[in-house]
Motif scaffolding. Sequence first.
Motif, mmCIF file in Angstrom:
data_model
loop_
_atom_site.group_PDB
_atom_site.id
_atom_site.type_symbol
_atom_site.label_atom_id
_atom_site.label_comp_id
_atom_site.label_asym_id
_atom_site.label_seq_id
_atom_site.Cartn_x
_atom_site.Cartn_y
_atom_site.Cartn_z
ATOM 1 N N TYR A 1 -0.727 2.364 3.617
ATOM 2 C CA TYR A 1 -1.298 1.528 2.565
ATOM 3 C C TYR A 1 -0.319 0.432 2.148
ATOM 4 O O TYR A 1 -0.719 -0.728 1.965
ATOM 5 N N ASN A 2 0.953 0.771 1.993
ATOM 6 C CA ASN A 2 1.957 -0.220 1.599
ATOM 7 C C ASN A 2 2.087 -1.324 2.642
ATOM 8 O O ASN A 2 2.187 -2.507 2.295
ATOM 9 N N TYR B 1 -0.241 -2.268 4.699
ATOM 10 C CA TYR B 1 -1.490 -3.033 4.605
ATOM 11 C C TYR B 1 -1.419 -3.994 3.407
ATOM 12 O O TYR B 1 -1.751 -5.169 3.541
ATOM 13 N N GLN B 2 -0.984 -3.498 2.262
ATOM 14 C CA GLN B 2 -0.885 -4.323 1.056
ATOM 15 C C GLN B 2 0.094 -5.482 1.246
ATOM 16 O O GLN B 2 -0.101 -6.559 0.696
ATOM 17 N N GLN B 3 1.145 -5.248 2.032
ATOM 18 C CA GLN B 3 2.147 -6.280 2.295
ATOM 19 C C GLN B 3 1.714 -7.218 3.428
ATOM 20 O O GLN B 3 2.481 -8.067 3.865
#
Length: 183
Positions: free
Chosen positions: A25-26, A28-30
């Motif tokens: 998720y991190n 993807y968010q970045q």
Amino acid sequence: MIKSVIILFIFATSSIIASDLERLYNLYQQKQYKKACNLGLRLFNKHKKNSKFLMLYGLSCLNADYIDRLAVPLTGLRSGKSERANASYFATILLQKKLLYHALLDNKDISNLVLPKTDYVLSKVFDLYVKKKYKKVDDKYYLISPKDASLMYVLYIETHNRVKKMVIEERIDNHTIKVHRYW
């Protein structure tokens, strides 16, 4: 004693699963989609029954232009209504890529096809190509966005080391803003 060992095992397993999903998720968010897609590929066997993982993995691969990798997560998205909708979304883009690649390399007429539309760039190009809304110059197809006349897509095949790749250039006012390569 056994009860505390079981609880400890469940907690440790949950932490590992949460840790893997959090890393994915991190990334993807970045907007580190390639890294997220590659991580998802490595973690797939461990999390293949987790729909949240499959969605993050699939969306990461889609945003990284690793379209062929969509086949893996879409097979596991089947339990709920939204999972099936997302699997259909991935399958549509994968099919459009395969058909467009086939049309360009093998001169196959696909103008009779009607597939769902998506907001993904390849899907937009596929729709314009099928409707023959392009200008062909040499071996390149120039397609103008119907929603924004300053946005143009250039579609062509390039060959590197005998590998043929389908290329879509996104251009605004004839300045290339993004290049997508598929094989």
